[in-house]
Design a protein around this motif. Structure first.
Motif, PDB file in Angstrom:
ATOM      1  N   ALA A 150      36.694   2.086  61.304  1.00 47.26           N
ATOM      2  CA  ALA A 150      36.633   3.545  61.390  1.00 47.26           C
ATOM      3  C   ALA A 150      37.939   4.175  60.920  1.00 47.26           C
ATOM      4  O   ALA A 150      37.937   5.191  60.200  1.00 47.26           O
ATOM      5  CB  ALA A 150      36.325   3.967  62.825  1.00 47.26           C
ATOM      6  N   LEU A 151      39.080   3.581  61.296  1.00 47.21           N
ATOM      7  CA  LEU A 151      40.371   4.106  60.852  1.00 47.21           C
ATOM      8  C   LEU A 151      40.534   3.988  59.337  1.00 47.21           C
ATOM      9  O   LEU A 151      41.100   4.878  58.689  1.00 47.21           O
ATOM     10  CB  LEU A 151      41.504   3.369  61.570  1.00 47.21           C
ATOM     11  CG  LEU A 151      41.619   3.618  63.082  1.00 47.21           C
ATOM     12  CD1 LEU A 151      42.711   2.741  63.686  1.00 47.21           C
ATOM     13  CD2 LEU A 151      41.911   5.092  63.361  1.00 47.21           C
ATOM     14  N   GLU A 152      40.027   2.900  58.755  1.00 49.25           N
ATOM     15  CA  GLU A 152      40.111   2.731  57.305  1.00 49.25           C
ATOM     16  C   GLU A 152      39.268   3.775  56.581  1.00 49.25           C
ATOM     17  O   GLU A 152      39.688   4.330  55.551  1.00 49.25           O
ATOM     18  CB  GLU A 152      39.656   1.323  56.935  1.00 49.25           C
ATOM     19  CG  GLU A 152      39.794   1.007  55.446  1.00 49.25           C
ATOM     20  CD  GLU A 152      39.358  -0.404  55.109  1.00 49.25           C
ATOM     21  OE1 GLU A 152      39.366  -0.765  53.920  1.00 49.25           O
ATOM     22  OE2 GLU A 152      39.000  -1.153  56.057  1.00 49.25           O
ATOM     23  N   ILE A 153      38.072   4.052  57.134  1.00 53.90           N
ATOM     24  CA  ILE A 153      37.215   5.069  56.521  1.00 53.90           C
ATOM     25  C   ILE A 153      37.889   6.441  56.602  1.00 53.90           C
ATOM     26  O   ILE A 153      37.890   7.210  55.620  1.00 53.90           O
ATOM     27  CB  ILE A 153      35.845   5.088  57.212  1.00 53.90           C
ATOM     28  CG1 ILE A 153      35.089   3.777  56.922  1.00 53.90           C
ATOM     29  CG2 ILE A 153      35.017   6.281  56.755  1.00 53.90           C
ATOM     30  CD1 ILE A 153      33.794   3.635  57.687  1.00 53.90           C
ATOM     31  N   LEU A 154      38.463   6.759  57.769  1.00 52.64           N
ATOM     32  CA  LEU A 154      39.150   8.040  57.921  1.00 52.64           C
ATOM     33  C   LEU A 154      40.340   8.144  56.969  1.00 52.64           C
ATOM     34  O   LEU A 154      40.611   9.214  56.409  1.00 52.64           O
ATOM     35  CB  LEU A 154      39.604   8.222  59.370  1.00 52.64           C
ATOM     36  CG  LEU A 154      38.490   8.443  60.397  1.00 52.64           C
ATOM     37  CD1 LEU A 154      39.075   8.504  61.802  1.00 52.64           C
ATOM     38  CD2 LEU A 154      37.727   9.728  60.091  1.00 52.64           C
ATOM     39  N   ARG A 155      41.052   7.036  56.763  1.00 53.43           N
ATOM     40  CA  ARG A 155      42.192   7.046  55.842  1.00 53.43           C
ATOM     41  C   ARG A 155      41.735   7.291  54.403  1.00 53.43           C
ATOM     42  O   ARG A 155      42.359   8.065  53.657  1.00 53.43           O
ATOM     43  CB  ARG A 155      42.942   5.723  55.942  1.00 53.43           C
ATOM     44  CG  ARG A 155      44.156   5.641  55.027  1.00 53.43           C
ATOM     45  CD  ARG A 155      44.858   4.294  55.189  1.00 53.43           C
ATOM     46  NE  ARG A 155      45.981   4.185  54.260  1.00 53.43           N
ATOM     47  CZ  ARG A 155      45.877   3.804  52.989  1.00 53.43           C
ATOM     48  NH1 ARG A 155      44.676   3.509  52.500  1.00 53.43           N
ATOM     49  NH2 ARG A 155      46.933   3.737  52.209  1.00 53.43           N
TER      50      ARG A 155
ATOM     51  N   VAL B  55      31.755  14.195  56.635  1.00 52.79           N
ATOM     52  CA  VAL B  55      32.462  13.981  57.906  1.00 52.79           C
ATOM     53  C   VAL B  55      32.833  15.304  58.543  1.00 52.79           C
ATOM     54  O   VAL B  55      32.684  15.496  59.758  1.00 52.79           O
ATOM     55  CB  VAL B  55      33.707  13.105  57.669  1.00 52.79           C
ATOM     56  CG1 VAL B  55      34.576  13.058  58.920  1.00 52.79           C
ATOM     57  CG2 VAL B  55      33.292  11.703  57.278  1.00 52.79           C
ATOM     58  N   ILE B  56      33.315  16.254  57.736  1.00 49.75           N
ATOM     59  CA  ILE B  56      33.700  17.565  58.272  1.00 49.75           C
ATOM     60  C   ILE B  56      32.499  18.271  58.887  1.00 49.75           C
ATOM     61  O   ILE B  56      32.568  18.803  60.008  1.00 49.75           O
ATOM     62  CB  ILE B  56      34.335  18.426  57.163  1.00 49.75           C
ATOM     63  CG1 ILE B  56      35.673  17.827  56.728  1.00 49.75           C
ATOM     64  CG2 ILE B  56      34.533  19.860  57.649  1.00 49.75           C
ATOM     65  CD1 ILE B  56      36.715  17.765  57.810  1.00 49.75           C
ATOM     66  N   VAL B  57      31.378  18.276  58.174  1.00 49.92           N
ATOM     67  CA  VAL B  57      30.174  18.920  58.695  1.00 49.92           C
ATOM     68  C   VAL B  57      29.668  18.200  59.955  1.00 49.92           C
ATOM     69  O   VAL B  57      29.260  18.848  60.936  1.00 49.92           O
ATOM     70  CB  VAL B  57      29.075  18.952  57.610  1.00 49.92           C
ATOM     71  CG1 VAL B  57      27.757  19.457  58.188  1.00 49.92           C
ATOM     72  CG2 VAL B  57      29.515  19.839  56.455  1.00 49.92           C
ATOM     73  N   GLY B  58      29.717  16.863  59.949  1.00 51.19           N
ATOM     74  CA  GLY B  58      29.280  16.114  61.122  1.00 51.19           C
ATOM     75  C   GLY B  58      30.130  16.396  62.343  1.00 51.19           C
ATOM     76  O   GLY B  58      29.610  16.610  63.448  1.00 51.19           O
TER      77      GLY B  58
END
Length: 253
Positions: free
Chosen positions: A157-162, A176-179
């Motif tokens: 999850a941290l890698e995806i966020l990065r 991601v922003i809309v979710g």
């Protein structure tokens, strides 16, 4: 004699017609068999059917298979009903009756310890066997495996966020922003326990409904996805393509 010759000719003609009919029927059957042989490889190749989220496995396999999937898909109705009933009771205690988790745990432990204590002491007077209290020890392997699985998922999850924050995927960033924005609105309407209970109920109702009507749902989802892609292409051409690109994306290209 002429009549006899005529009878022979008619007999020969009838035999000839029967032979020709058999030959024609044999040719037709062989042609049909050849056609079947030619069509069988085509029939063997299944046309690709659109499935929601691009899944290729049955819903049972997507949910992990085994007992958890059986519970989600109501394969064992008694177990699924019991799980939903227990979750509903917990939600009603905490939300409707405004019970607190720590208070509930303490009350349950008080009742359990008191009953076992009285049973152990009363067994000597009423000539019954004392209660068998099993020794509960958490295995080290299970704790380590759970911690390792959590570590892997958190790192993923941290890698995806990065990757999203570094500007590599604008589409994923918008999703991601809309979710997160939708989750924040839901969190403002309901508290965490109610939201968790709603998700829990949806997990036990949506998959089984989807499995029963997956063809209709997939057809509707295919049309919806086509419309979304069309509108996104217009939005990308008119808005997103005009946004200046970040340094990481520029270097990559």
């Amino acid at each position: 004699m002429a009549d006899h010759a005529g009878e022979n000719d008619s007999f020969v003609d009838s035999v000839t017609d029967k032979v020709n009919d058999k030959l024609h029927s044999h040719d037709y059957s062989s042609d049909s068999d050849d056609d079947k042989g030619k069509k069988s490889p085509v029939n063997a190749v299944k046309t690709k059917i659109y499935r929601l989220f691009g899944r290729e496995k049955p819903v049972h396999k997507v949910l992990g298979g085994g007992k958890p999937a059986d519970v989600f898909l109501w394969r064992d109705k008694k177990v699924t009903a019991g799980v939903l009933g227990f979750a509903t009771v917990i939600w009603a205690l905490f939300e409707l009756l405004e019970y607190h988790l720590l208070t509930l745990v303490c009350h349950i432990l008080i009742v359990a310890v008191a009953v076992l204590f009285l049973w152990s002491n009363a067994s000597a007077f009423i000539n019954t066997a004392p209660p068998h209290i099993p020794e509960v020890v958490l295995p080290k392997d299970i704790v380590l495996s759970v911690a390792s699985a959590l570590r892997i998922e958190i790192n993923r999850a941290l890698e995806i966020l990065r990757d999203i924050a570094s500007g590599k995927d604008l589409k994923k960033f918008l999703v991601v922003i809309v979710g997160l924005w939708i989750v924040s609105i839901l969190g403002n309407i309901w508290n965490f326990l109610t939201l968790f209970y709603i998700v829990f109920v949806l997990l036990h109702t949506v998959p089984v409904l989807y499995e029963k009507h997956e063809d209709k749902v997939d057809a509707f989802a295919e049309k919806a996805e086509a419309e979304i892609k069309k509108h996104y292409a217009v939005f990308d051409a008119n808005v997103l393509s005009k946004i200046p690109r970040g340094p990481l994306k520029g270097k990559k290209q």
